[in-house]
Motif scaffolding. Sequence first.
Motif, PDB file in Angstrom:
ATOM      1  N   PHE A 191      27.963   6.135   2.808  1.00  0.00           N
ATOM      2  CA  PHE A 191      27.595   6.888   2.049  1.00  0.00           C
ATOM      3  C   PHE A 191      27.269   5.664   1.094  1.00  0.00           C
ATOM      4  CE2 PHE A 191      31.844   5.900   1.273  1.00  0.00           C
ATOM      5  CZ  PHE A 191      32.061   5.574  -0.306  1.00  0.00           C
ATOM      6  N   GLU A 192      26.081   5.933   0.313  1.00  0.00           N
ATOM      7  CA  GLU A 192      25.716   5.115  -0.536  1.00  0.00           C
ATOM      8  C   GLU A 192      26.088   5.588  -1.686  1.00  0.00           C
ATOM      9  OE1 GLU A 192      21.357   5.795  -0.457  1.00  0.00           O
ATOM     10  OE2 GLU A 192      21.124   5.524   1.416  1.00  0.00           O
ATOM     11  N   LEU A 193      26.576   4.697  -3.261  1.00  0.00           N
ATOM     12  CA  LEU A 193      26.149   4.977  -4.556  1.00  0.00           C
ATOM     13  C   LEU A 193      26.554   3.534  -5.124  1.00  0.00           C
ATOM     14  CD1 LEU A 193      29.096   6.019  -6.237  1.00  0.00           C
ATOM     15  CD2 LEU A 193      30.728   4.181  -5.529  1.00  0.00           C
ATOM     16  N   LYS A 194      26.133   3.586  -6.781  1.00  0.00           N
ATOM     17  CA  LYS A 194      25.403   3.428  -7.552  1.00  0.00           C
ATOM     18  C   LYS A 194      26.904   2.722  -8.242  1.00  0.00           C
ATOM     19  CE  LYS A 194      20.695   5.154  -8.103  1.00  0.00           C
ATOM     20  NZ  LYS A 194      20.177   4.835  -9.320  1.00  0.00           N
ATOM     21  N   LEU A 195      26.671   0.968  -8.292  1.00  0.00           N
ATOM     22  CA  LEU A 195      27.605   0.127  -9.238  1.00  0.00           C
ATOM     23  C   LEU A 195      27.124  -0.384 -10.502  1.00  0.00           C
ATOM     24  CD1 LEU A 195      30.591  -0.571  -6.995  1.00  0.00           C
ATOM     25  CD2 LEU A 195      30.294   1.542  -8.433  1.00  0.00           C
ATOM     26  N   ILE A 232      33.410   3.405   5.547  1.00  0.00           N
ATOM     27  CA  ILE A 232      35.008   3.464   6.006  1.00  0.00           C
ATOM     28  C   ILE A 232      35.872   4.185   6.820  1.00  0.00           C
ATOM     29  CG2 ILE A 232      35.182   4.670   3.824  1.00  0.00           C
ATOM     30  CD1 ILE A 232      35.860   6.704   3.895  1.00  0.00           C
ATOM     31  N   PRO A 233      36.329   2.833   7.855  1.00  0.00           N
ATOM     32  CA  PRO A 233      36.743   3.253   9.245  1.00  0.00           C
ATOM     33  C   PRO A 233      37.267   4.873   9.666  1.00  0.00           C
ATOM     34  CG  PRO A 233      38.258   2.122   8.356  1.00  0.00           C
ATOM     35  CD  PRO A 233      37.308   2.266   6.847  1.00  0.00           C
ATOM     36  N   TYR A 234      37.135   6.197   8.957  1.00  0.00           N
ATOM     37  CA  TYR A 234      37.682   7.323   8.680  1.00  0.00           C
ATOM     38  C   TYR A 234      36.926   8.833   8.830  1.00  0.00           C
ATOM     39  CZ  TYR A 234      42.395   5.373   6.770  1.00  0.00           C
ATOM     40  OH  TYR A 234      43.735   4.648   6.319  1.00  0.00           O
ATOM     41  N   HIS A 235      37.402   9.876   9.325  1.00  0.00           N
ATOM     42  CA  HIS A 235      36.403  10.494  10.187  1.00  0.00           C
ATOM     43  C   HIS A 235      36.584  12.186   8.309  1.00  0.00           C
ATOM     44  CE1 HIS A 235      35.759   8.457  13.431  1.00  0.00           C
ATOM     45  NE2 HIS A 235      34.952   9.584  13.203  1.00  0.00           N
ATOM     46  N   GLY A 236      36.139  12.503   8.061  1.00  0.00           N
ATOM     47  CA  GLY A 236      36.547  13.912   7.019  1.00  0.00           C
ATOM     48  C   GLY A 236      35.911  13.956   6.239  1.00  0.00           C
ATOM     49  N   GLU A 237      34.794  14.667   5.683  1.00  0.00           N
ATOM     50  CA  GLU A 237      34.714  14.255   4.239  1.00  0.00           C
ATOM     51  C   GLU A 237      35.334  13.888   3.033  1.00  0.00           C
ATOM     52  OE1 GLU A 237      30.756  16.762   2.688  1.00  0.00           O
ATOM     53  OE2 GLU A 237      32.634  17.314   1.502  1.00  0.00           O
ATOM     54  N   ILE A 258      34.538  -5.015  -2.823  1.00  0.00           N
ATOM     55  CA  ILE A 258      34.753  -3.503  -2.268  1.00  0.00           C
ATOM     56  C   ILE A 258      34.879  -3.301  -0.844  1.00  0.00           C
ATOM     57  CG2 ILE A 258      34.858  -1.220  -2.672  1.00  0.00           C
ATOM     58  CD1 ILE A 258      33.842  -2.768  -5.917  1.00  0.00           C
ATOM     59  N   LYS A 259      33.326  -4.182  -0.084  1.00  0.00           N
ATOM     60  CA  LYS A 259      33.251  -3.487   0.957  1.00  0.00           C
ATOM     61  C   LYS A 259      34.362  -3.904   1.852  1.00  0.00           C
ATOM     62  CE  LYS A 259      28.942  -3.023   0.146  1.00  0.00           C
ATOM     63  NZ  LYS A 259      26.733  -3.653   0.191  1.00  0.00           N
ATOM     64  N   GLN A 260      34.250  -5.326   1.707  1.00  0.00           N
ATOM     65  CA  GLN A 260      35.533  -5.700   2.571  1.00  0.00           C
ATOM     66  C   GLN A 260      36.714  -5.101   2.456  1.00  0.00           C
ATOM     67  OE1 GLN A 260      36.359  -9.881   1.198  1.00  0.00           O
ATOM     68  NE2 GLN A 260      38.185  -9.860   1.875  1.00  0.00           N
ATOM     69  N   GLY A 261      37.014  -4.831   1.311  1.00  0.00           N
ATOM     70  CA  GLY A 261      38.762  -3.719   1.331  1.00  0.00           C
ATOM     71  C   GLY A 261      38.790  -3.150   1.910  1.00  0.00           C
ATOM     72  N   LEU A 262      37.774  -1.965   2.434  1.00  0.00           N
ATOM     73  CA  LEU A 262      37.120  -1.233   2.672  1.00  0.00           C
ATOM     74  C   LEU A 262      37.328  -1.206   4.517  1.00  0.00           C
ATOM     75  CD1 LEU A 262      34.778   0.968   0.396  1.00  0.00           C
ATOM     76  CD2 LEU A 262      37.120   1.547   0.034  1.00  0.00           C
ATOM     77  N   SER A 263      36.346  -2.383   4.827  1.00  0.00           N
ATOM     78  CA  SER A 263      36.832  -1.975   5.614  1.00  0.00           C
ATOM     79  C   SER A 263      38.169  -2.738   6.497  1.00  0.00           C
ATOM     80  CB  SER A 263      35.886  -3.347   6.454  1.00  0.00           C
ATOM     81  OG  SER A 263      36.424  -5.050   6.298  1.00  0.00           O
ATOM     82  N   GLU A 264      39.243  -3.503   5.907  1.00  0.00           N
ATOM     83  CA  GLU A 264      39.706  -3.981   6.625  1.00  0.00           C
ATOM     84  C   GLU A 264      41.613  -2.634   6.470  1.00  0.00           C
ATOM     85  OE1 GLU A 264      40.302  -7.608   4.136  1.00  0.00           O
ATOM     86  OE2 GLU A 264      38.731  -8.909   5.612  1.00  0.00           O
ATOM     87  N   VAL A 265      41.214  -1.764   5.694  1.00  0.00           N
ATOM     88  CA  VAL A 265      41.686  -0.649   4.989  1.00  0.00           C
ATOM     89  C   VAL A 265      43.095  -0.457   6.900  1.00  0.00           C
ATOM     90  CG1 VAL A 265      40.900   1.550   5.330  1.00  0.00           C
ATOM     91  CG2 VAL A 265      42.344   1.692   4.179  1.00  0.00           C
ATOM     92  N   LYS A 266      44.296  -1.332   6.211  1.00  0.00           N
ATOM     93  CA  LYS A 266      45.507  -0.375   7.601  1.00  0.00           C
ATOM     94  C   LYS A 266      45.526   1.186   7.619  1.00  0.00           C
ATOM     95  CE  LYS A 266      50.059  -0.751   6.038  1.00  0.00           C
ATOM     96  NZ  LYS A 266      49.045  -0.462   4.206  1.00  0.00           N
TER      97      LYS A 266
END
Length: 368
Positions: free
Chosen positions: A171-175, A184-189, A212-220
Amino acid sequence: MSIDFTVERPIIAVTGSAGKTTTKSFIASILRTRWIIFESSDYWNRTDHTEKHQNEINFIHRAIVLEYGMAYPGVISKHCKIIQPNIGAITNIGTAHIGNFNGDIRGIAAAKSELIKGMDGDGHLFLNGDDKQSKLLHTKNFTGVLKKVSIHNPSDYQAKNVRYTVKGISFELKLSGKSHTFSIPYHGEFHVYNALLAIAIADLLGFTPEEIKQGLSEVKKPRHRLDVMQLKNNITLIDDTVHAFPDAMKGAIDVLTNLEGEKKLAVLGSMAGFADQHEKVHKDIGRYVAEKKIDYLFTYGNLSKNIGAGAIEAGMNKQQIYHFNRTSMDQLNEKLLKTIKPNWTILIKGASGLGMVDTVEFMKKNLG
């Protein structure tokens, strides 16, 4: 603008009817890209767990990330008395444990609002701006900073262009006025909301989009929580066999709907904790199955028969609905094996107490 926590450590508490563990994991994974942190173990969200955490936290922890669970009024207040957060996130307000609140959603909202009242009055609170029931939260007297995340309504952190793949969601988000793409390696809105809460908190604490991108990709990722796997003959299996509350049940059905597959089959288990509302709650899930045009419905556990009844009431063909009692797992498994064809997508969703992970293992063994 980032807040200066040089003196005071971020103490982050997450609560809500669904998504607590995932949101906590997202937050912790991002913060860990830069800091040594304390993170509560998955599902360790009772007050006796918080008491243990109080003794385990020490000076090396730059931030604390905790999950506060509750089934009755007063529980979150007790959490906050043991460890008072200065950052709070409430994922949503749903019907989990509504049987303990006389069937009144306002009672659940009041119990979740104990986090707002129990946290630091000058702290930061993050809410789901798309969740209608979250409007029942007691925010009126909160004196800190309140921000919201969303997908469908304008908010402080609104995701755009949500896309689904077999590997997860982007998804896209403005910061700070600049658009970024997060995955994110997850499914579901509903997991997008969990990620947005984590991003918002990380942004507050001064973490960069890259961190943030790194952390989301490495989530347990917790096991058996919307795990999507490919079996032989292009059969896709979704394993979601830990919890089963209505909001999470519907979210899992949405994932089944959004993934590719010539036919969609849902295996849904009974949901506990709804007292005299169990028939209504289960029938509502059945209607949702019919509305989403799921091709086949298998139900497991005594109360789940009402899921099938709701689906039939909503127009689903009763010839494509099968019910199995708690003592009939072998029959369930054998019927599944005979029914499933190549290129189908299957959801198995139920609380861990039902042992539906055994059906997942059966399918992996016979179709893997």
